[in-house]
Write an enzyme that holds these catalytic residues in place. Structure first.
Site, PDB file in Angstrom:
ATOM      1  CE1 TYR A 188      -3.501   2.774   0.383  1.00 18.72           C
ATOM      2  CE2 TYR A 188      -2.192   3.424   2.279  1.00 18.72           C
ATOM      3  CZ  TYR A 188      -3.189   3.698   1.371  1.00 18.72           C
ATOM      4  OH  TYR A 188      -3.874   4.894   1.421  1.00 18.72           O
ATOM      5  CE  LYS A 227      -2.699   6.795  -1.821  1.00 19.45           C
ATOM      6  NZ  LYS A 227      -3.903   7.051  -2.645  1.00 19.45           N
TER       7      LYS A 227
HETATM    8  N1  LIG Z   1      -8.748   6.337   4.938  1.00 17.16           N
HETATM    9  C1  LIG Z   1      -7.649   6.974   5.290  1.00 17.16           C
HETATM   10  O1  LIG Z   1      -7.337   7.109   6.483  1.00 17.16           O
HETATM   11  C2  LIG Z   1      -6.757   7.555   4.240  1.00 17.16           C
HETATM   12  C3  LIG Z   1      -7.019   7.434   2.876  1.00 17.16           C
HETATM   13  N2  LIG Z   1      -6.174   8.007   1.961  1.00 17.16           N
HETATM   14  C4  LIG Z   1      -6.432   7.932   0.526  1.00 17.16           C
HETATM   15  O2  LIG Z   1      -7.684   8.525   0.279  1.00 17.16           O
HETATM   16  C5  LIG Z   1      -8.316   7.912  -0.840  1.00 17.16           C
HETATM   17  C6  LIG Z   1      -9.715   7.501  -0.472  1.00 17.16           C
HETATM   18  O3  LIG Z   1      -9.635   6.564   0.589  1.00 17.16           O
HETATM   19  P1  LIG Z   1     -10.914   6.093   1.409  1.00 17.16           P
HETATM   20  O4  LIG Z   1     -12.051   6.979   1.093  1.00 17.16           O
HETATM   21  O5  LIG Z   1     -10.505   5.901   2.805  1.00 17.16           O
HETATM   22  O6  LIG Z   1     -11.115   4.662   0.762  1.00 17.16           O
HETATM   23  P2  LIG Z   1     -12.449   3.977   0.224  1.00 17.16           P
HETATM   24  O7  LIG Z   1     -12.104   2.555  -0.020  1.00 17.16           O
HETATM   25  O8  LIG Z   1     -13.597   4.276   1.110  1.00 17.16           O
HETATM   26  O9  LIG Z   1     -12.670   4.721  -1.156  1.00 17.16           O
HETATM   27  C7  LIG Z   1     -11.987   4.398  -2.318  1.00 17.16           C
HETATM   28  C8  LIG Z   1     -12.973   4.409  -3.457  1.00 17.16           C
HETATM   29  O10 LIG Z   1     -12.266   4.070  -4.647  1.00 17.16           O
HETATM   30  C9  LIG Z   1     -13.053   3.163  -5.367  1.00 17.16           C
HETATM   31  N3  LIG Z   1     -12.224   2.298  -6.189  1.00 17.16           N
HETATM   32  C10 LIG Z   1     -11.401   1.316  -5.775  1.00 17.16           C
HETATM   33  N4  LIG Z   1     -10.860   0.704  -6.815  1.00 17.16           N
HETATM   34  C11 LIG Z   1     -11.345   1.319  -7.913  1.00 17.16           C
HETATM   35  C12 LIG Z   1     -11.159   1.128  -9.295  1.00 17.16           C
HETATM   36  N5  LIG Z   1     -10.384   0.147  -9.766  1.00 17.16           N
HETATM   37  N6  LIG Z   1     -11.801   1.939 -10.150  1.00 17.16           N
HETATM   38  C13 LIG Z   1     -12.625   2.920  -9.692  1.00 17.16           C
HETATM   39  N7  LIG Z   1     -12.848   3.137  -8.398  1.00 17.16           N
HETATM   40  C14 LIG Z   1     -12.211   2.345  -7.519  1.00 17.16           C
HETATM   41  C15 LIG Z   1     -13.788   2.333  -4.323  1.00 17.16           C
HETATM   42  O11 LIG Z   1     -14.941   1.706  -4.881  1.00 17.16           O
HETATM   43  C16 LIG Z   1     -14.092   3.377  -3.284  1.00 17.16           C
HETATM   44  O12 LIG Z   1     -15.352   3.943  -3.490  1.00 17.16           O
HETATM   45  C17 LIG Z   1      -7.423   6.738  -1.251  1.00 17.16           C
HETATM   46  O13 LIG Z   1      -6.673   7.105  -2.375  1.00 17.16           O
HETATM   47  C18 LIG Z   1      -6.534   6.534  -0.040  1.00 17.16           C
HETATM   48  O14 LIG Z   1      -5.289   6.016  -0.419  1.00 17.16           O
HETATM   49  C19 LIG Z   1      -5.090   8.726   2.348  1.00 17.16           C
HETATM   50  C20 LIG Z   1      -4.801   8.873   3.664  1.00 17.16           C
HETATM   51  C21 LIG Z   1      -5.585   8.299   4.722  1.00 17.16           C
HETATM   52  C1  LIG Z   2      -4.893  -3.249  17.863  1.00 16.56           C
HETATM   53  C2  LIG Z   2      -4.054  -2.729  16.774  1.00 16.56           C
HETATM   54  C3  LIG Z   2      -2.660  -2.600  17.174  1.00 16.56           C
HETATM   55  C4  LIG Z   2      -4.596  -1.406  16.281  1.00 16.56           C
HETATM   56  C5  LIG Z   2      -4.783  -1.459  14.822  1.00 16.56           C
HETATM   57  C6  LIG Z   2      -5.107  -0.103  14.281  1.00 16.56           C
HETATM   58  C7  LIG Z   2      -4.854  -0.072  12.784  1.00 16.56           C
HETATM   59  C8  LIG Z   2      -5.903  -0.889  12.102  1.00 16.56           C
HETATM   60  C9  LIG Z   2      -4.792   1.378  12.289  1.00 16.56           C
HETATM   61  C10 LIG Z   2      -3.715   2.165  13.047  1.00 16.56           C
HETATM   62  C11 LIG Z   2      -3.193   3.212  12.082  1.00 16.56           C
HETATM   63  C12 LIG Z   2      -4.079   3.096  10.874  1.00 16.56           C
HETATM   64  C13 LIG Z   2      -3.524   3.594   9.518  1.00 16.56           C
HETATM   65  C14 LIG Z   2      -3.091   5.046   9.589  1.00 16.56           C
HETATM   66  O1  LIG Z   2      -4.128   5.876  10.061  1.00 16.56           O
HETATM   67  C15 LIG Z   2      -2.575   5.542   8.272  1.00 16.56           C
HETATM   68  C16 LIG Z   2      -3.349   5.159   7.086  1.00 16.56           C
HETATM   69  C17 LIG Z   2      -3.270   5.922   5.974  1.00 16.56           C
HETATM   70  C18 LIG Z   2      -3.834   5.535   4.753  1.00 16.56           C
HETATM   71  O2  LIG Z   2      -3.556   6.124   3.719  1.00 16.56           O
HETATM   72  C19 LIG Z   2      -4.729   4.366   4.691  1.00 16.56           C
HETATM   73  C20 LIG Z   2      -5.172   3.859   6.014  1.00 16.56           C
HETATM   74  C21 LIG Z   2      -4.038   3.831   7.040  1.00 16.56           C
HETATM   75  C22 LIG Z   2      -2.981   2.834   6.545  1.00 16.56           C
HETATM   76  C23 LIG Z   2      -4.615   3.428   8.425  1.00 16.56           C
HETATM   77  C24 LIG Z   2      -5.114   1.965   8.396  1.00 16.56           C
HETATM   78  C25 LIG Z   2      -5.515   1.440   9.780  1.00 16.56           C
HETATM   79  C26 LIG Z   2      -4.411   1.603  10.813  1.00 16.56           C
HETATM   80  C27 LIG Z   2      -3.208   0.748  10.436  1.00 16.56           C
END
Ligand SMILES: NC(=O)C1=CN([C@@H]2O[C@H](COP(=O)(O)OP(=O)(O)OC[C@H]3O[C@@H](n4cnc5c(N)ncnc54)[C@H](O)[C@@H]3O)[C@@H](O)[C@H]2O)C=CC1
Ligand SMILES: CC(C)CCC[C@@H](C)[C@H]1CC[C@H]2[C@@H]3[C@H](O)CC4=CC(=O)CC[C@]4(C)[C@H]3CC[C@]12C
Length: 369
Positions: free
Chosen positions: A159, A163
Protein backbone atom coordinates in the site's frame (compact mmCIF):
# COMPACT_ATOMS: atom_id res chain seq x y z
CA UNK A 1 -30.73 32.94 -11.36
CA UNK A 2 -29.24 34.14 -14.67
CA UNK A 3 -26.13 35.10 -12.70
CA UNK A 4 -25.83 31.65 -11.17
CA UNK A 5 -26.01 29.93 -14.57
CA UNK A 6 -23.51 32.37 -15.98
CA UNK A 7 -20.81 31.54 -13.47
CA UNK A 8 -21.50 27.79 -13.52
CA UNK A 9 -19.20 26.61 -16.26
CA UNK A 10 -16.75 24.10 -14.81
CA UNK A 11 -16.83 20.33 -15.11
CA UNK A 12 -15.19 18.36 -12.29
CA UNK A 13 -14.53 14.65 -12.16
CA UNK A 14 -14.08 12.86 -8.83
CA UNK A 15 -12.65 9.34 -9.11
CA UNK A 16 -13.52 7.11 -6.16
CA UNK A 17 -16.40 9.52 -5.56
CA UNK A 18 -18.47 6.92 -3.72
CA UNK A 19 -15.79 6.03 -1.17
CA UNK A 20 -15.48 7.29 2.41
CA UNK A 21 -13.51 10.41 1.44
CA UNK A 22 -14.89 10.63 -2.12
CA UNK A 23 -18.49 11.07 -0.93
CA UNK A 24 -17.45 13.96 1.31
CA UNK A 25 -15.53 15.56 -1.59
CA UNK A 26 -18.57 15.22 -3.85
CA UNK A 27 -20.93 16.77 -1.29
CA UNK A 28 -18.43 19.51 -0.46
CA UNK A 29 -18.03 20.45 -4.14
CA UNK A 30 -21.77 20.76 -4.51
CA UNK A 31 -21.96 22.99 -1.45
CA UNK A 32 -18.81 25.06 -1.87
CA UNK A 33 -17.86 25.30 -5.55
CA UNK A 34 -20.20 27.87 -7.07
CA UNK A 35 -18.55 27.67 -10.52
CA UNK A 36 -19.50 24.01 -10.94
CA UNK A 37 -21.82 23.13 -13.83
CA UNK A 38 -21.29 19.36 -13.97
CA UNK A 39 -19.94 16.93 -11.42
CA UNK A 40 -18.90 13.51 -12.69
CA UNK A 41 -18.69 10.83 -10.04
CA UNK A 42 -16.59 7.89 -11.19
CA UNK A 43 -16.41 4.71 -9.12
CA UNK A 44 -16.27 0.95 -9.39
CA UNK A 45 -19.33 0.80 -7.12
CA UNK A 46 -21.86 3.61 -7.33
CA UNK A 47 -23.79 4.57 -4.18
CA UNK A 48 -27.59 4.91 -4.23
CA UNK A 49 -27.25 8.26 -2.39
CA UNK A 50 -26.06 9.82 -5.68
CA UNK A 51 -29.67 9.87 -6.88
CA UNK A 52 -30.69 12.47 -4.29
CA UNK A 53 -27.98 14.83 -5.58
CA UNK A 54 -29.42 14.93 -9.07
CA UNK A 55 -32.13 17.44 -8.25
CA UNK A 56 -29.90 20.49 -7.64
CA UNK A 57 -28.56 23.14 -10.04
CA UNK A 58 -25.41 21.13 -10.84
CA UNK A 59 -25.64 18.24 -13.26
CA UNK A 60 -24.43 15.15 -11.38
CA UNK A 61 -23.29 12.36 -13.69
CA UNK A 62 -22.68 8.94 -12.14
CA UNK A 63 -20.14 6.87 -14.04
CA UNK A 64 -19.60 3.26 -13.10
CA UNK A 65 -16.03 2.52 -14.17
CA UNK A 66 -12.66 1.10 -13.31
CA UNK A 67 -9.51 3.23 -13.10
CA UNK A 68 -7.43 0.29 -14.31
CA UNK A 69 -9.27 0.47 -17.66
CA UNK A 70 -7.61 3.28 -19.61
CA UNK A 71 -10.48 3.69 -22.09
CA UNK A 72 -13.07 4.04 -19.31
CA UNK A 73 -10.96 6.66 -17.59
CA UNK A 74 -10.35 8.59 -20.82
CA UNK A 75 -14.08 8.65 -21.60
CA UNK A 76 -14.86 10.00 -18.13
CA UNK A 77 -12.09 12.61 -18.20
CA UNK A 78 -12.86 13.97 -21.69
CA UNK A 79 -14.21 17.50 -21.37
CA UNK A 80 -13.55 17.82 -17.61
CA UNK A 81 -11.67 20.91 -16.41
CA UNK A 82 -10.50 19.41 -13.14
CA UNK A 83 -9.90 15.85 -11.94
CA UNK A 84 -9.80 14.98 -8.24
CA UNK A 85 -8.34 11.49 -8.11
CA UNK A 86 -9.26 9.86 -4.79
CA UNK A 87 -9.91 6.33 -6.10
CA UNK A 88 -7.59 3.81 -4.56
CA UNK A 89 -7.33 0.42 -3.00
CA UNK A 90 -6.84 1.09 0.71
CA UNK A 91 -5.62 -2.23 1.98
CA UNK A 92 -3.11 -2.81 4.75
CA UNK A 93 -4.79 -6.01 5.92
CA UNK A 94 -3.83 -8.39 3.11
CA UNK A 95 -7.29 -8.55 1.57
CA UNK A 96 -6.03 -7.85 -1.95
CA UNK A 97 -2.86 -9.11 -3.63
CA UNK A 98 0.10 -6.74 -4.04
CA UNK A 99 -0.46 -6.95 -7.82
CA UNK A 100 -4.05 -5.73 -7.49
CA UNK A 101 -3.01 -2.89 -5.16
CA UNK A 102 -0.36 -1.84 -7.68
CA UNK A 103 -2.80 -2.14 -10.59
CA UNK A 104 -5.40 0.13 -8.98
CA UNK A 105 -3.16 2.63 -7.21
CA UNK A 106 -0.28 2.97 -9.67
CA UNK A 107 -1.63 1.89 -13.07
CA UNK A 108 -4.97 3.58 -12.25
CA UNK A 109 -3.13 6.84 -11.55
CA UNK A 110 -1.08 6.49 -14.76
CA UNK A 111 -4.36 6.08 -16.65
CA UNK A 112 -5.76 9.24 -15.06
CA UNK A 113 -2.64 11.24 -15.97
CA UNK A 114 -2.60 9.94 -19.56
CA UNK A 115 -6.32 10.67 -19.91
CA UNK A 116 -5.70 14.29 -18.83
CA UNK A 117 -2.87 14.59 -21.35
CA UNK A 118 -4.85 13.04 -24.21
CA UNK A 119 -8.08 14.93 -23.64
CA UNK A 120 -6.67 18.32 -22.64
CA UNK A 121 -7.69 18.38 -18.96
CA UNK A 122 -5.28 20.73 -17.21
CA UNK A 123 -5.84 20.37 -13.46
CA UNK A 124 -5.26 17.21 -11.43
CA UNK A 125 -5.45 16.85 -7.65
CA UNK A 126 -4.24 13.52 -6.27
CA UNK A 127 -5.21 12.09 -2.88
CA UNK A 128 -1.93 10.73 -1.63
CA UNK A 129 -1.31 9.68 1.98
CA UNK A 130 0.93 10.30 4.99
CA UNK A 131 2.00 6.72 4.29
CA UNK A 132 4.18 7.85 1.37
CA UNK A 133 6.42 9.37 4.03
CA UNK A 134 6.02 6.97 6.91
CA UNK A 135 6.10 5.40 9.38
CA UNK A 136 9.07 3.66 7.79
CA UNK A 137 10.01 0.01 8.32
CA UNK A 138 12.61 1.08 10.89
CA UNK A 139 9.92 2.52 13.15
CA UNK A 140 11.48 6.00 13.27
CA UNK A 141 9.15 8.58 14.82
CA UNK A 142 7.94 11.53 12.73
CA UNK A 143 7.06 14.01 15.44
CA UNK A 144 4.95 16.98 14.32
CA UNK A 145 6.90 17.21 11.08
CA UNK A 146 6.10 19.23 7.98
CA UNK A 147 6.49 18.76 4.22
CA UNK A 148 10.21 19.62 4.45
CA UNK A 149 11.11 17.56 7.50
CA UNK A 150 13.85 15.08 6.57
CA UNK A 151 12.72 11.50 7.09
CA UNK A 152 14.03 8.21 5.78
CA UNK A 153 10.99 7.01 3.82
CA UNK A 154 11.61 3.27 3.35
CA UNK A 155 8.63 1.10 2.49
CA UNK A 156 8.07 -2.59 1.95
CA UNK A 157 4.31 -2.90 2.23
CA UNK A 158 2.41 -2.76 -1.11
CA UNK A 159 0.00 0.00 0.00
CA UNK A 160 2.56 2.71 0.95
CA UNK A 161 4.81 1.62 -1.94
CA UNK A 162 1.95 2.05 -4.40
CA UNK A 163 0.88 5.41 -2.96
CA UNK A 164 4.47 6.68 -3.07
CA UNK A 165 4.88 5.61 -6.71
CA UNK A 166 1.55 7.11 -7.71
CA UNK A 167 2.33 10.39 -5.96
CA UNK A 168 5.66 10.62 -7.75
CA UNK A 169 3.97 10.02 -11.11
CA UNK A 170 1.49 12.80 -10.41
CA UNK A 171 4.16 15.28 -9.38
CA UNK A 172 6.38 14.40 -12.34
CA UNK A 173 3.44 14.97 -14.67
CA UNK A 174 3.21 18.60 -13.58
CA UNK A 175 4.10 20.76 -16.58
CA UNK A 176 3.46 18.07 -19.23
CA UNK A 177 1.81 19.39 -22.33
CA UNK A 178 -1.82 18.36 -22.63
CA UNK A 179 -3.91 18.17 -25.79
CA UNK A 180 -4.30 21.78 -26.95
CA UNK A 181 -0.75 22.74 -25.97
CA UNK A 182 -1.20 24.01 -22.41
CA UNK A 183 0.66 22.57 -19.39
CA UNK A 184 -0.84 20.09 -16.93
CA UNK A 185 -0.92 21.41 -13.35
CA UNK A 186 -0.88 18.78 -10.59
CA UNK A 187 -0.54 18.55 -6.84
CA UNK A 188 -0.91 15.92 -4.13
CA UNK A 189 -2.60 16.03 -0.73
CA UNK A 190 -1.34 13.72 1.99
CA UNK A 191 -3.98 13.05 4.64
CA UNK A 192 -2.95 11.45 7.92
CA UNK A 193 -5.45 8.89 9.31
CA UNK A 194 -8.87 10.18 8.25
CA UNK A 195 -11.85 9.88 10.61
CA UNK A 196 -15.46 10.98 10.54
CA UNK A 197 -18.83 9.93 9.20
CA UNK A 198 -18.51 6.74 7.14
CA UNK A 199 -15.20 5.56 8.60
CA UNK A 200 -15.29 1.78 8.32
CA UNK A 201 -12.49 1.02 10.82
CA UNK A 202 -14.16 3.20 13.48
CA UNK A 203 -17.34 1.23 12.86
CA UNK A 204 -15.39 -2.04 13.24
CA UNK A 205 -13.86 -0.91 16.56
CA UNK A 206 -17.28 0.15 17.79
CA UNK A 207 -18.88 -3.19 17.01
CA UNK A 208 -15.90 -5.04 18.47
CA UNK A 209 -16.29 -3.01 21.69
CA UNK A 210 -19.99 -3.87 21.85
CA UNK A 211 -19.19 -7.58 21.40
CA UNK A 212 -16.66 -7.33 24.25
CA UNK A 213 -19.29 -6.00 26.66
CA UNK A 214 -18.60 -2.29 26.13
CA UNK A 215 -14.83 -2.57 26.47
CA UNK A 216 -11.81 -2.15 24.25
CA UNK A 217 -8.37 -3.19 25.42
CA UNK A 218 -5.44 -0.83 25.09
CA UNK A 219 -2.72 -2.29 22.92
CA UNK A 220 -0.58 0.76 22.17
CA UNK A 221 1.11 3.03 24.75
CA UNK A 222 -0.75 6.33 25.21
CA UNK A 223 2.51 8.20 24.51
CA UNK A 224 2.59 7.18 20.82
CA UNK A 225 1.04 10.00 18.76
CA UNK A 226 -0.89 9.17 15.61
CA UNK A 227 -1.95 11.96 13.24
CA UNK A 228 -5.66 12.18 12.47
CA UNK A 229 -7.69 14.58 10.38
CA UNK A 230 -11.46 15.04 10.00
CA UNK A 231 -12.90 13.89 6.67
CA UNK A 232 -14.85 17.14 6.17
CA UNK A 233 -11.63 19.14 6.42
CA UNK A 234 -9.82 16.77 4.04
CA UNK A 235 -12.68 17.22 1.56
CA UNK A 236 -12.55 20.99 2.02
CA UNK A 237 -8.80 21.00 1.32
CA UNK A 238 -9.44 19.13 -1.93
CA UNK A 239 -12.08 21.64 -3.04
CA UNK A 240 -9.90 24.61 -2.15
CA UNK A 241 -6.69 23.32 -3.68
CA UNK A 242 -8.54 22.38 -6.89
CA UNK A 243 -9.86 25.94 -7.11
CA UNK A 244 -6.56 27.61 -6.32
CA UNK A 245 -4.60 25.30 -8.63
CA UNK A 246 -6.40 27.05 -11.50
CA UNK A 247 -5.46 30.50 -10.19
CA UNK A 248 -1.93 29.99 -8.88
CA UNK A 249 -0.48 27.41 -11.23
CA UNK A 250 3.16 28.35 -10.63
CA UNK A 251 2.97 28.26 -6.83
CA UNK A 252 0.81 25.16 -6.37
CA UNK A 253 1.85 23.05 -9.38
CA UNK A 254 4.00 20.05 -8.43
CA UNK A 255 3.54 20.60 -4.68
CA UNK A 256 2.58 18.22 -1.86
CA UNK A 257 0.55 19.23 1.18
CA UNK A 258 -0.15 17.32 4.36
CA UNK A 259 -3.84 17.47 5.33
CA UNK A 260 -4.23 18.83 8.82
CA UNK A 261 -6.76 20.46 11.13
CA UNK A 262 -7.24 21.11 14.85
CA UNK A 263 -7.70 17.45 15.82
CA UNK A 264 -5.62 16.79 18.95
CA UNK A 265 -2.41 14.77 19.01
CA UNK A 266 -3.18 11.45 20.68
CA UNK A 267 -2.52 7.76 20.34
CA UNK A 268 -4.70 5.94 17.79
CA UNK A 269 -6.78 4.30 20.52
CA UNK A 270 -7.13 7.35 22.76
CA UNK A 271 -8.23 9.34 19.75
CA UNK A 272 -10.90 6.76 18.86
CA UNK A 273 -12.15 6.95 22.45
CA UNK A 274 -13.02 10.64 21.86
CA UNK A 275 -15.97 9.24 19.90
CA UNK A 276 -16.43 5.73 21.22
CA UNK A 277 -16.29 6.88 24.87
CA UNK A 278 -19.41 9.07 24.60
CA UNK A 279 -21.09 6.12 22.83
CA UNK A 280 -20.66 3.94 25.90
CA UNK A 281 -17.32 2.15 25.37
CA UNK A 282 -14.37 2.29 27.72
CA UNK A 283 -10.71 1.59 27.15
CA UNK A 284 -9.29 -0.94 29.57
CA UNK A 285 -5.61 -0.57 30.46
CA UNK A 286 -3.89 -3.86 29.69
CA UNK A 287 -0.29 -2.84 29.17
CA UNK A 288 0.94 -5.16 31.89
CA UNK A 289 -1.29 -8.04 30.77
CA UNK A 290 -0.45 -7.76 27.09
CA UNK A 291 3.20 -6.77 26.66
CA UNK A 292 4.36 -5.55 23.28
CA UNK A 293 6.27 -8.76 22.48
CA UNK A 294 3.01 -10.70 22.88
CA UNK A 295 1.24 -8.34 20.47
CA UNK A 296 4.04 -8.83 17.98
CA UNK A 297 3.67 -12.56 18.35
CA UNK A 298 -0.11 -12.35 17.83
CA UNK A 299 0.40 -10.12 14.80
CA UNK A 300 2.92 -12.59 13.33
CA UNK A 301 0.52 -15.46 14.07
CA UNK A 302 -2.26 -13.61 12.24
CA UNK A 303 0.05 -13.17 9.25
CA UNK A 304 0.90 -16.87 9.29
CA UNK A 305 -2.77 -17.87 9.58
CA UNK A 306 -3.63 -15.56 6.71
CA UNK A 307 -1.04 -17.27 4.55
CA UNK A 308 -2.04 -20.79 5.58
CA UNK A 309 -5.78 -20.20 5.17
CA UNK A 310 -5.52 -18.27 1.91
CA UNK A 311 -6.41 -21.27 -0.30
CA UNK A 312 -9.58 -21.81 1.78
CA UNK A 313 -10.76 -18.43 3.02
CA UNK A 314 -9.76 -14.81 3.47
CA UNK A 315 -8.50 -14.22 7.00
CA UNK A 316 -7.71 -10.50 7.33
CA UNK A 317 -7.87 -9.23 10.94
CA UNK A 318 -7.00 -5.64 11.88
CA UNK A 319 -3.88 -6.75 13.75
CA UNK A 320 -0.89 -7.73 11.62
CA UNK A 321 2.80 -6.82 11.80
CA UNK A 322 2.31 -3.81 9.52
CA UNK A 323 -0.74 -2.28 11.25
CA UNK A 324 0.90 -2.86 14.63
CA UNK A 325 4.03 -1.05 13.48
CA UNK A 326 2.01 1.87 12.08
CA UNK A 327 -0.14 2.19 15.20
CA UNK A 328 2.92 1.89 17.44
CA UNK A 329 5.10 4.54 15.75
CA UNK A 330 4.63 8.23 16.39
CA UNK A 331 3.64 10.00 13.18
CA UNK A 332 2.14 13.48 13.46
CA UNK A 333 2.28 16.59 11.33
CA UNK A 334 2.46 20.26 12.21
CA UNK A 335 2.45 22.53 9.18
CA UNK A 336 0.87 25.64 7.71
CA UNK A 337 1.94 25.10 4.09
CA UNK A 338 -1.65 24.78 2.84
CA UNK A 339 -2.60 28.02 4.60
CA UNK A 340 0.37 29.87 3.15
CA UNK A 341 -0.09 28.55 -0.38
CA UNK A 342 -3.84 28.52 -0.83
CA UNK A 343 -5.43 30.07 2.23
CA UNK A 344 -6.64 26.80 3.77
CA UNK A 345 -8.26 27.04 7.21
CA UNK A 346 -10.14 24.04 8.58
CA UNK A 347 -13.86 24.40 7.88
CA UNK A 348 -14.81 22.29 10.88
CA UNK A 349 -13.45 22.99 14.37
CA UNK A 350 -12.35 20.07 16.53
CA UNK A 351 -15.60 20.39 18.53
CA UNK A 352 -17.66 20.18 15.32
CA UNK A 353 -15.63 17.29 13.93
CA UNK A 354 -15.96 15.43 17.20
CA UNK A 355 -19.69 15.95 17.61
CA UNK A 356 -20.45 15.07 13.98
CA UNK A 357 -18.46 11.85 14.34
CA UNK A 358 -20.12 10.96 17.66
CA UNK A 359 -23.55 11.56 16.11
CA UNK A 360 -22.63 9.22 13.26
CA UNK A 361 -21.32 6.47 15.57
CA UNK A 362 -24.56 6.69 17.56
CA UNK A 363 -26.54 6.27 14.35
CA UNK A 364 -24.40 3.24 13.45
CA UNK A 365 -25.34 1.64 16.80
CA UNK A 366 -28.38 -0.19 15.51
CA UNK A 367 -26.77 -1.20 12.22
CA UNK A 368 -25.25 -4.61 11.63
CA UNK A 369 -21.43 -4.93 11.86
N1 LIG B 1 -8.75 6.34 4.94
C1 LIG B 1 -7.65 6.97 5.29
O1 LIG B 1 -7.34 7.11 6.48
C2 LIG B 1 -6.76 7.56 4.24
C3 LIG B 1 -7.02 7.43 2.88
N2 LIG B 1 -6.17 8.01 1.96
C4 LIG B 1 -6.43 7.93 0.53
O2 LIG B 1 -7.68 8.53 0.28
C5 LIG B 1 -8.32 7.91 -0.84
C6 LIG B 1 -9.71 7.50 -0.47
O3 LIG B 1 -9.64 6.56 0.59
P1 LIG B 1 -10.91 6.09 1.41
O4 LIG B 1 -12.05 6.98 1.09
O5 LIG B 1 -10.50 5.90 2.80
O6 LIG B 1 -11.11 4.66 0.76
P2 LIG B 1 -12.45 3.98 0.22
O7 LIG B 1 -12.10 2.56 -0.02
O8 LIG B 1 -13.60 4.28 1.11
O9 LIG B 1 -12.67 4.72 -1.16
C7 LIG B 1 -11.99 4.40 -2.32
C8 LIG B 1 -12.97 4.41 -3.46
O10 LIG B 1 -12.27 4.07 -4.65
C9 LIG B 1 -13.05 3.16 -5.37
N3 LIG B 1 -12.22 2.30 -6.19
C10 LIG B 1 -11.40 1.32 -5.77
N4 LIG B 1 -10.86 0.70 -6.82
C11 LIG B 1 -11.34 1.32 -7.91
C12 LIG B 1 -11.16 1.13 -9.29
N5 LIG B 1 -10.38 0.15 -9.77
N6 LIG B 1 -11.80 1.94 -10.15
C13 LIG B 1 -12.62 2.92 -9.69
N7 LIG B 1 -12.85 3.14 -8.40
C14 LIG B 1 -12.21 2.35 -7.52
C15 LIG B 1 -13.79 2.33 -4.32
O11 LIG B 1 -14.94 1.71 -4.88
C16 LIG B 1 -14.09 3.38 -3.28
O12 LIG B 1 -15.35 3.94 -3.49
C17 LIG B 1 -7.42 6.74 -1.25
O13 LIG B 1 -6.67 7.10 -2.37
C18 LIG B 1 -6.53 6.53 -0.04
O14 LIG B 1 -5.29 6.02 -0.42
C19 LIG B 1 -5.09 8.73 2.35
C20 LIG B 1 -4.80 8.87 3.66
C21 LIG B 1 -5.59 8.30 4.72
C1 LIG C 1 -4.89 -3.25 17.86
C2 LIG C 1 -4.05 -2.73 16.77
C3 LIG C 1 -2.66 -2.60 17.17
C4 LIG C 1 -4.60 -1.41 16.28
C5 LIG C 1 -4.78 -1.46 14.82
C6 LIG C 1 -5.11 -0.10 14.28
C7 LIG C 1 -4.85 -0.07 12.78
C8 LIG C 1 -5.90 -0.89 12.10
C9 LIG C 1 -4.79 1.38 12.29
C10 LIG C 1 -3.71 2.16 13.05
C11 LIG C 1 -3.19 3.21 12.08
C12 LIG C 1 -4.08 3.10 10.87
C13 LIG C 1 -3.52 3.59 9.52
C14 LIG C 1 -3.09 5.05 9.59
O1 LIG C 1 -4.13 5.88 10.06
C15 LIG C 1 -2.57 5.54 8.27
C16 LIG C 1 -3.35 5.16 7.09
C17 LIG C 1 -3.27 5.92 5.97
C18 LIG C 1 -3.83 5.54 4.75
O2 LIG C 1 -3.56 6.12 3.72
C19 LIG C 1 -4.73 4.37 4.69
C20 LIG C 1 -5.17 3.86 6.01
C21 LIG C 1 -4.04 3.83 7.04
C22 LIG C 1 -2.98 2.83 6.54
C23 LIG C 1 -4.62 3.43 8.42
C24 LIG C 1 -5.11 1.96 8.40
C25 LIG C 1 -5.52 1.44 9.78
C26 LIG C 1 -4.41 1.60 10.81
C27 LIG C 1 -3.21 0.75 10.44
Amino acid sequence: MAEATEIRKLVYLVTGGCGFLGEHVVRMLLQREPRLSELRVFDLHLGPWLEELKTGPVRVTAIQGDVTQAHEVAAAVAGAHVVIHTAGLVDVFGRASPETIYEVNVQGTKNVIEACVQTGTRFLVYTSSMEVVGPNIKGHPFYRGNEDTPYEAVHKHPYPCSKAQAEQLVLEANGREVHGGLPLVTCALRPTGIYGEGHQIMRDFYHQGLRLGGRLFRAIPASVEHGRVYVGNVAWMHVLVARELQRQTALLGGQVYFCYDESPYKSYEDFNMEFLGPCGLRLVETRLLVPYWLLMLLAALNALLQWLLRPLLLYAPLLNPYTLAVANTTFTVSTDKARRHFGYEPLFSWEDSRSRTIRWVRAVEGSAP
